[in-house]
Scaffold this motif. Structure first.
Motif, mmCIF file in Angstrom:
data_model
loop_
_atom_site.group_PDB
_atom_site.id
_atom_site.type_symbol
_atom_site.label_atom_id
_atom_site.label_comp_id
_atom_site.label_asym_id
_atom_site.label_seq_id
_atom_site.Cartn_x
_atom_site.Cartn_y
_atom_site.Cartn_z
ATOM 1 N N GLU A 95 0.829 -1.209 0.000
ATOM 2 C CA GLU A 95 0.000 0.000 0.000
ATOM 3 C C GLU A 95 0.865 1.260 0.000
ATOM 4 O O GLU A 95 0.524 2.266 -0.641
ATOM 5 N N LEU A 96 1.979 1.224 0.726
ATOM 6 C CA LEU A 96 2.892 2.367 0.761
ATOM 7 C C LEU A 96 3.412 2.678 -0.629
ATOM 8 O O LEU A 96 3.421 3.847 -1.063
ATOM 9 N N TYR A 97 3.834 1.642 -1.351
ATOM 10 C CA TYR A 97 4.371 1.852 -2.692
ATOM 11 C C TYR A 97 3.292 2.310 -3.659
ATOM 12 O O TYR A 97 3.529 3.164 -4.520
ATOM 13 N N TYR A 101 4.390 3.658 -7.242
ATOM 14 C CA TYR A 101 5.339 2.668 -7.751
ATOM 15 C C TYR A 101 4.835 1.246 -7.497
ATOM 16 O O TYR A 101 4.015 1.016 -6.598
ATOM 17 N N GLU A 102 5.351 0.323 -8.304
ATOM 18 C CA GLU A 102 5.095 -1.088 -8.065
ATOM 19 C C GLU A 102 5.841 -1.520 -6.806
ATOM 20 O O GLU A 102 6.945 -1.049 -6.527
ATOM 21 N N ALA A 103 5.214 -2.429 -6.059
ATOM 22 C CA ALA A 103 5.859 -2.929 -4.848
ATOM 23 C C ALA A 103 7.096 -3.750 -5.220
ATOM 24 O O ALA A 103 7.175 -4.319 -6.319
ATOM 25 N N PRO A 104 8.079 -3.821 -4.343
ATOM 26 C CA PRO A 104 9.294 -4.598 -4.622
ATOM 27 C C PRO A 104 8.971 -6.085 -4.810
ATOM 28 O O PRO A 104 8.045 -6.621 -4.204
ATOM 29 N N GLU A 105 9.753 -6.729 -5.664
ATOM 30 C CA GLU A 105 9.601 -8.160 -5.894
ATOM 31 C C GLU A 105 10.542 -8.933 -4.982
ATOM 32 O O GLU A 105 11.654 -8.476 -4.691
ATOM 33 N N PRO A 106 10.121 -10.112 -4.516
ATOM 34 C CA PRO A 106 11.023 -10.939 -3.711
ATOM 35 C C PRO A 106 12.163 -11.476 -4.566
ATOM 36 O O PRO A 106 12.108 -11.437 -5.801
ATOM 37 N N GLU A 107 13.180 -11.987 -3.934
ATOM 38 C CA GLU A 107 14.319 -12.542 -4.667
ATOM 39 C C GLU A 107 13.884 -13.755 -5.477
ATOM 40 O O GLU A 107 12.956 -14.488 -5.113
ATOM 41 N N GLU A 108 14.600 -13.990 -6.565
ATOM 42 C CA GLU A 108 14.213 -15.040 -7.507
ATOM 43 C C GLU A 108 14.186 -16.425 -6.870
ATOM 44 O O GLU A 108 13.285 -17.230 -7.137
ATOM 45 N N GLN A 109 15.151 -16.733 -6.008
ATOM 46 C CA GLN A 109 15.171 -18.072 -5.410
ATOM 47 C C GLN A 109 13.966 -18.317 -4.529
ATOM 48 O O GLN A 109 13.527 -19.461 -4.347
#
Length: 432
Positions: free
Chosen positions: A169-171, A176-184
């Motif tokens: 919600e902050l993003y 902006y789009e929210a951050p994505e988690p790491e690929e692994q």
């Protein structure tokens, strides 16, 4: 030869003239001769007379007056931690202009196309936060999110699903789009989903085998088939638990490079250390409080008379007086810095006061309205140490005992004690 009558008359007239002249000279000479006593009386100074002033009725106010320098409150350097980036920390946009204001929850810079969002807090952003993170920095984050209206669920020291949703919600509010988690982590979710699917297939097969066994004529023992079903159900439960854990860990994170905490916001941009296309290396800008303050230095004795919250004022130099308040008092070597904040300023006054030096006045004590006041010089001490004033009444000096109150600007508050009388307009002696 006998003188004639005419000759005798000439002689008598001459004698008379000489006698008259001699008498005049004697009188004149006598008038110039003085006794020592007469001479002293004529040359002595006149008798001393009292110098008096009237008793006044006025309000008294004791104050601290000094000159102070203006500045924007609380200048700090904004540093972005870019160690978590896998690419060079290139500034791609949102570079603020000097003099602009940065606000909480908004992007103050863009690095590699991602925002650097400013939040208010005392702990710096020193690590990436993600579901499962614990600590005081998580608590600060959740308190900030809750204050801004983004519900993180239970405000505690644990980054959970509620925290992740609040970050989204902050993003979104910042554009902006929210951050994505790491690929692994996303790969772990994919693998867990496949394991769940396999476990479901195995359970279906085991259940089908049990059903088929029950259709066989004469067969009464289904323990093997039932055991396979039980094992398949247990495997499915384990797979679903692993999937939930993988999904939790793959929740929305908060990268260390995308948030900076500043003690208070909003703030004014004083200096920008980067430019679009450049690479971030530590400090990106210097910011200070959006509000202007005046700082004056005082000694330890003066500091004891001052308290935070006291009313104050400062002069713009053209006769305009700005009302203010003592915001804080801090020690600086062998002196003290007294920070005074104005209650309000117009845009023109704000611009005029940048890097100015102004006169500051802080009232530290005042009488409750008008009181009887006399010049400090009119007060003397009696043999018993009590205070008194000399009042001239009908040509005679009368000693009036008084209690002395607040002193300010050369005057002192006085109150007659006992049966003594003192009123406005009475003439008090201040000298001779």
């Amino acid at each position: 030869m006998t003188a004639s009558p005419k000759s005798r008359r000439r002689v008598l007239v001459g004698v008379s003239a000489v006698a008259t002249l001699s008498l005049g000279v004697g009188v004149a000479a006598g008038s110039r001769i003085q006794s020592p006593e007469d001479a002293a009386a004529k040359t002595a100074a006149p008798s001393a007379s009292q110098i008096t002033v009237p008793v006044e009725k006025k309000a008294l106010s004791s104050k601290v007056v000094g000159r102070g320098d203006t500045s924007f409150d609380g200048a700090v350097n904004v540093r972005v931690e870019t160690s978590g980036l896998r690419t060079p920390a290139v500034v791609t946009g949102k570079v603020p202009a000097v003099g602009s204001t940065i606000h909480e929850g908004k992007a103050l810079l863009e690095i590699t196309g991602r925002p650097v969002i400013g939040l208010a807090g005392v702990l710096p952003m020193y690590r990436t936060l993600s579901p499962g993170s614990r600590g005081p920095d998580v608590l600060q984050l959740e308190q900030t999110l809750d204050r801004l209206g983004f519900d993180p669920g239970t405000v505690d020291s644990k980054y959970d699903g509620g925290t992740a949703r609040a970050i989204e919600e902050l993003y979104e509010a910042a554009g902006y789009e929210a951050p994505e988690p790491e690929e692994q982590l996303t790969q772990a979710v994919d693998q867990a989903e496949k394991t769940v699917d396999q476990a479901k297939n195995a359970l279906r097969q085991a259940e089908a085998a049990l059903k088929q066994a029950k259709k066989q004529p004469g067969k009464t023992d289904f323990s093997v088939e039932q055991g396979q079903v039980d094992d398949a159900e247990e495997n499915l439960n384990d797979a679903e638990t692993a999937l939930a854990e993988a999904e939790f860990k793959a929740g929305t994170p908060l990268p260390v490079s995308e948030v900076v905490f500043v003690k208070t916001l909003p703030r004014r941009v004083d200096d920008v250390k980067v430019e679009r296309g450049g690479t971030v290396n530590g400090v990106v800008m210097s910011v200070s409080g959006a509000s202007l303050v005046v700082t004056l230095k005082v000694d330890a004795q003066t500091k004891e008379r001052l308290k935070v919250g006291m009313p104050a004022s400062f002069d713009l130099g053209d006769g305009t007086i700005v009302q203010a308040t003592v915001r804080r008092i801090t020690r600086n070597a062998d002196q003290y810095d007294v920070v005074v904040a104005p209650k309000s300023l117009t845009a023109a006054q704000l611009e005029r006061l940048r890097e100015a030096n102004v006169k500051v006045t802080i009232p530290v004590q005042s009488t409750n309205g008008k009181v009887l006041a006399v010049p400090v010089a009119a007060i003397s001490a009696g043999s018993d140490g009590s205070s008194r004033v000399e009042v001239l009444r009908e040509g005679k000096v009368e000693l009036v005992p008084v209690k002395v109150g607040l002193s300010a600007d050369g005057f002192a508050q006085v109150t007659p004690t006992g049966d003594a009388k003192l009123a406005e307009g009475d003439q008090v002696v201040v000298g001779r």
